[in-house]
Motif scaffolding. Structure first.
Motif, short mmCIF file in Angstrom:
data_model
loop_
_atom_site.label_atom_id
_atom_site.label_comp_id
_atom_site.label_asym_id
_atom_site.label_seq_id
_atom_site.Cartn_x
_atom_site.Cartn_y
_atom_site.Cartn_z
N ALA A 1 0.88 -1.17 0.00
CA ALA A 1 0.00 0.00 0.00
C ALA A 1 0.92 1.22 0.00
O ALA A 1 1.81 1.32 0.84
CB ALA A 1 -0.90 -0.02 1.22
N ILE A 2 0.71 2.12 -0.95
CA ILE A 2 1.63 3.24 -1.14
C ILE A 2 0.92 4.58 -1.13
O ILE A 2 -0.13 4.74 -1.75
CB ILE A 2 2.41 3.09 -2.46
CG1 ILE A 2 3.28 1.84 -2.41
CG2 ILE A 2 3.26 4.32 -2.75
CD1 ILE A 2 3.94 1.50 -3.72
N VAL A 3 1.51 5.53 -0.43
CA VAL A 3 1.11 6.93 -0.45
C VAL A 3 2.30 7.70 -1.00
O VAL A 3 3.40 7.61 -0.47
CB VAL A 3 0.76 7.44 0.97
CG1 VAL A 3 0.56 8.94 0.96
CG2 VAL A 3 -0.47 6.73 1.51
N CYS A 4 2.09 8.43 -2.09
CA CYS A 4 3.16 9.23 -2.68
C CYS A 4 2.90 10.71 -2.41
O CYS A 4 1.81 11.22 -2.66
CB CYS A 4 3.23 8.98 -4.19
SG CYS A 4 4.66 9.75 -4.97
N ILE B 1 -2.38 7.93 -4.09
CA ILE B 1 -2.33 6.71 -3.29
C ILE B 1 -2.73 5.55 -4.20
O ILE B 1 -3.47 5.75 -5.17
CB ILE B 1 -3.28 6.77 -2.07
CG1 ILE B 1 -4.73 6.92 -2.50
CG2 ILE B 1 -2.88 7.90 -1.14
CD1 ILE B 1 -5.72 6.80 -1.38
N ASN B 2 -2.23 4.35 -3.91
CA ASN B 2 -2.64 3.22 -4.75
C ASN B 2 -3.87 2.55 -4.16
O ASN B 2 -4.33 2.87 -3.06
CB ASN B 2 -1.48 2.25 -5.00
CG ASN B 2 -1.07 1.43 -3.80
OD1 ASN B 2 -1.66 1.49 -2.73
ND2 ASN B 2 -0.01 0.66 -3.97
N ASP B 3 -4.43 1.61 -4.90
CA ASP B 3 -5.69 0.95 -4.52
C ASP B 3 -5.56 0.03 -3.31
O ASP B 3 -6.57 -0.41 -2.78
CB ASP B 3 -6.24 0.15 -5.70
CG ASP B 3 -6.67 1.05 -6.85
OD1 ASP B 3 -6.97 2.23 -6.60
OD2 ASP B 3 -6.71 0.56 -8.00
N ASP C 1 8.49 9.63 -1.61
CA ASP C 1 8.60 11.01 -2.06
C ASP C 1 8.16 11.10 -3.52
O ASP C 1 7.76 10.10 -4.13
CB ASP C 1 10.01 11.57 -1.84
CG ASP C 1 11.09 10.89 -2.67
OD1 ASP C 1 10.78 10.12 -3.60
OD2 ASP C 1 12.28 11.12 -2.36
N HIS C 2 8.23 12.29 -4.07
CA HIS C 2 7.78 12.52 -5.45
C HIS C 2 8.55 11.66 -6.47
O HIS C 2 8.02 11.32 -7.52
CB HIS C 2 7.89 14.00 -5.79
CG HIS C 2 7.30 14.36 -7.11
ND1 HIS C 2 5.94 14.42 -7.30
CD2 HIS C 2 7.87 14.66 -8.29
CE1 HIS C 2 5.71 14.74 -8.56
NE2 HIS C 2 6.86 14.90 -9.19
N ASP C 3 9.78 11.30 -6.13
CA ASP C 3 10.60 10.46 -7.01
C ASP C 3 10.46 8.97 -6.68
O ASP C 3 11.26 8.16 -7.13
CB ASP C 3 12.07 10.87 -6.92
CG ASP C 3 12.28 12.29 -7.44
OD1 ASP C 3 11.67 12.64 -8.46
OD2 ASP C 3 13.04 13.05 -6.80
N GLU C 4 9.46 8.65 -5.85
CA GLU C 4 9.12 7.28 -5.44
C GLU C 4 10.23 6.59 -4.65
O GLU C 4 10.43 5.39 -4.76
CB GLU C 4 8.65 6.45 -6.64
CG GLU C 4 7.40 7.04 -7.27
CD GLU C 4 6.78 6.17 -8.33
OE1 GLU C 4 7.12 4.98 -8.44
OE2 GLU C 4 5.91 6.69 -9.05
N ARG C 5 10.92 7.37 -3.81
CA ARG C 5 11.91 6.83 -2.86
C ARG C 5 11.27 6.76 -1.48
O ARG C 5 10.48 7.64 -1.11
CB ARG C 5 13.15 7.72 -2.80
CG ARG C 5 13.93 7.74 -4.11
CD ARG C 5 15.07 8.70 -4.00
NE ARG C 5 14.52 10.05 -3.73
CZ ARG C 5 15.08 11.17 -4.05
NH1 ARG C 5 16.25 11.19 -4.64
NH2 ARG C 5 14.52 12.33 -3.77
N TYR D 1 0.47 4.75 9.53
CA TYR D 1 -0.91 4.30 9.69
C TYR D 1 -1.81 5.18 8.81
O TYR D 1 -1.73 6.41 8.88
CB TYR D 1 -1.28 4.43 11.17
CG TYR D 1 -2.72 4.23 11.49
CD1 TYR D 1 -3.28 2.95 11.55
CD2 TYR D 1 -3.55 5.32 11.75
CE1 TYR D 1 -4.60 2.78 11.86
CE2 TYR D 1 -4.89 5.14 12.06
CZ TYR D 1 -5.41 3.87 12.12
OH TYR D 1 -6.73 3.69 12.41
N PHE D 2 -2.68 4.57 8.01
CA PHE D 2 -3.49 5.27 7.01
C PHE D 2 -4.93 5.43 7.46
O PHE D 2 -5.53 4.48 7.97
CB PHE D 2 -3.44 4.48 5.69
CG PHE D 2 -4.15 5.14 4.54
CD1 PHE D 2 -3.58 6.19 3.86
CD2 PHE D 2 -5.39 4.69 4.14
CE1 PHE D 2 -4.23 6.79 2.79
CE2 PHE D 2 -6.06 5.27 3.07
CZ PHE D 2 -5.47 6.33 2.40
#
Length: 92
Positions: free
Chosen positions: A4-7, A31-33, A45-49, A55-56
């Motif tokens: 689960a990703i939050v960018c 955010i992804n699904d 981060d914006h560069d996906e690092r 906790y979401f």
């Protein structure tokens, strides 16, 4: 296994890396699904690092509460037991 990703938006990671404990909804680019309320998410981060893990909760203006900035640290029962023990020891 996909995470689960939050960018974050460009420039927002600096605040989190500096110690900010919260990520507000207006700091998020996408955010992804796989992100579910109550779940643990990877914060990029914006560069996906990697920036942090937290906790979401999509229902709150504070969408993510940062738990760790260490990419090696797993969020599990032992994590919370260790953090509570450390907090207790600090207060003694």
């Amino acid at each position: 296994m996909e995470a689960a990703i939050v960018c974050l938006r460009r420039g927002e990671a600096r605040k989190i890396r500096a110690g900010a404990p919260w990520i507000f909804d207006n700091q998020i680019d996408w955010i992804n699904d796989l992100c579910q309320d109550g779940g643990i998410v990877e914060i990029l981060d914006h560069d996906e690092r990697f920036v942090a893990r937290g906790y979401f909760n999509r229902q709150s203006k504070i969408t993510v509460r940062v738990l760790t900035r260490n990419p090696q640290e797993i969020i599990d029962h032992a994590f919370f037991a260790r953090r509570i023990a450390d907090a207790w020891a600090f207060r003694q």
